[in-house]
Enzyme design. Sequence first.
Site, PDB file in Angstrom:
ATOM      1  N   TYR A 145       2.899  11.700  -5.135  1.00 53.12           N
ATOM      2  CA  TYR A 145       2.494  11.555  -3.465  1.00 53.12           C
ATOM      3  C   TYR A 145       2.961  10.009  -3.232  1.00 53.12           C
ATOM      4  O   TYR A 145       2.857   9.261  -4.078  1.00 53.12           O
ATOM      5  CB  TYR A 145       0.798  11.528  -3.559  1.00 53.12           C
ATOM      6  CG  TYR A 145       0.342  11.258  -2.241  1.00 53.12           C
ATOM      7  CD1 TYR A 145       0.323  11.940  -1.343  1.00 53.12           C
ATOM      8  CD2 TYR A 145      -0.406   9.778  -2.294  1.00 53.12           C
ATOM      9  CE1 TYR A 145      -0.414  11.645   0.033  1.00 53.12           C
ATOM     10  CE2 TYR A 145      -1.117   9.622  -0.784  1.00 53.12           C
ATOM     11  CZ  TYR A 145      -0.856  10.409   0.116  1.00 53.12           C
ATOM     12  OH  TYR A 145      -1.353  10.180   1.139  1.00 53.12           O
ATOM     13  N   ASP A 240       8.227   4.411  -6.863  1.00 55.99           N
ATOM     14  CA  ASP A 240       6.944   4.156  -6.064  1.00 55.99           C
ATOM     15  C   ASP A 240       6.041   3.589  -7.403  1.00 55.99           C
ATOM     16  O   ASP A 240       5.572   4.333  -7.875  1.00 55.99           O
ATOM     17  CB  ASP A 240       6.531   5.538  -5.528  1.00 55.99           C
ATOM     18  CG  ASP A 240       5.136   5.342  -4.883  1.00 55.99           C
ATOM     19  OD1 ASP A 240       4.187   4.206  -5.077  1.00 55.99           O
ATOM     20  OD2 ASP A 240       4.505   6.294  -4.348  1.00 55.99           O
ATOM     21  N   LYS A 268      -1.970  -1.716  -3.895  1.00 52.26           N
ATOM     22  CA  LYS A 268      -3.177  -1.912  -4.535  1.00 52.26           C
ATOM     23  C   LYS A 268      -3.356  -3.383  -5.280  1.00 52.26           C
ATOM     24  O   LYS A 268      -3.728  -4.123  -4.785  1.00 52.26           O
ATOM     25  CB  LYS A 268      -3.203  -0.830  -5.686  1.00 52.26           C
ATOM     26  CG  LYS A 268      -3.018   0.588  -5.017  1.00 52.26           C
ATOM     27  CD  LYS A 268      -3.273   1.830  -6.026  1.00 52.26           C
ATOM     28  CE  LYS A 268      -3.074   3.258  -5.348  1.00 52.26           C
ATOM     29  NZ  LYS A 268      -4.361   3.508  -4.466  1.00 52.26           N
TER      30      LYS A 268
END
Length: 447
Positions: A145, A240, A268
């Site tokens: 994702y 990613d 994050k």
Amino acid sequence: MISHAKSEALFAEALKYIPGGVNSPVRAFRAVGGQPFFVNKAKGARVWDVDGNEYIDYVCTWGPAVLGHAHPKIIKAVQQAAENGTSFGIPNPFEVTMAKLICAAVPSVQKVRLCNSGTEACMSAIRLARGFTKRDKIIKFDGCYHGHADSLLVKAGSGALTFGHPDSAGVPAAFTQHTIVLPFNDVAAVKAAFDANKGQIAGIILEPVPGNAGLYLPQPGYLEFLRKITSDDGALLIFDEVMTGFRLAWGGAQERFGIRPDLSCFGKIIGGGLPVGAFGGRAEIMDCLAPLGPVYQAGTLSGNPLAMAAGLAALEELRGEVGQAVRLTEQSGSLSHSGTDAYAHLEQLGAQLEAGMKNAAKSAKVAVQFNRCGSMFCAYFTDRRVHNLADAMQSDRERFKKFFHGMLAEGIYLAPSQFEVGFISTTHSEMDIERTVTASAKLMAAF
């Protein structure tokens, strides 16, 4: 009997004004049944809901809380930054410090652009890859994702060589026609895609350790293969690292596995719990971005001083736990940060949890695959190894539902889906891990 009366009342109210009662689908309990609880306090490795129930937290804000919740240095940094204003829309010194820190920590990153989310980072990295290579096609992997940008909400086509189809209503098929979706860990599928699209593939984007279909690891040699085939073809390799960056190692998954991608995406942890994103890579690629180049990307709140202050406090605390060796190697120009105190501690806790869960499953004679990489983990109820999404889909999700609610009743909060990853923070203790293993063993013995 644990009460959730206040959470239930809040959820009923939320349903009237918020679609599904949540502001992100991952917070809903649709995959496990029941209703989500509402939190009003978090500290260290624990969260407390509005009814006063306490939980050991393995969601950790979905990754950012590597130092635990409400770390005093992060709170102080945000308070001090807020006194000078919450947003400027003008360059601020924190942005430069953050950029320098990321470039020093991640050898593949020579220049970096800050943004506001992991979705923005991945979306922008793909646009940049296409602009730099002057090619249209992108390869992504089933189960990885990369945010909710239109061209990335894709499910696999009918075969390895077919383009993906939209995986969400509201996404025109034309928006995904240049996205090729392949199974993870499948070398042959990648070779076939490159053979069928010679000179047309702008790049491959992947989570080096996929953490959005549970967790599975790249098989030995797989990342090296992706590095070589992209280099040979003139395509870019995009990591990613929104989840793995600064979590699996100081230099992220690329340090842990010894691979240098062309572009990397972050989020994050670099925001210390506030909204943030970043993407970076080789200078010649990054200089294609506006205002220097023709690839446009912008953001009013990019480099927001509060997010930068929180992220810098988090990263400096992590680096502080690394010890004097890091500062010395930085001064000498070396970028090797392995073997650090913080990451060694996370690895130790992860290994303790893995060993305990495997022993509990063995004693209960329950088929469990426990996948772990550093402080990231996932337990699948299946007797077959999990290397990709198709494997993960074979797990017993009904058994996971029972396990999730059983652990919640024991005061242990796991992600409310079989297909999400768990996180450990530096504030989790060996006693927390032991309590988690004991509760797991009790539940599995009752299956």
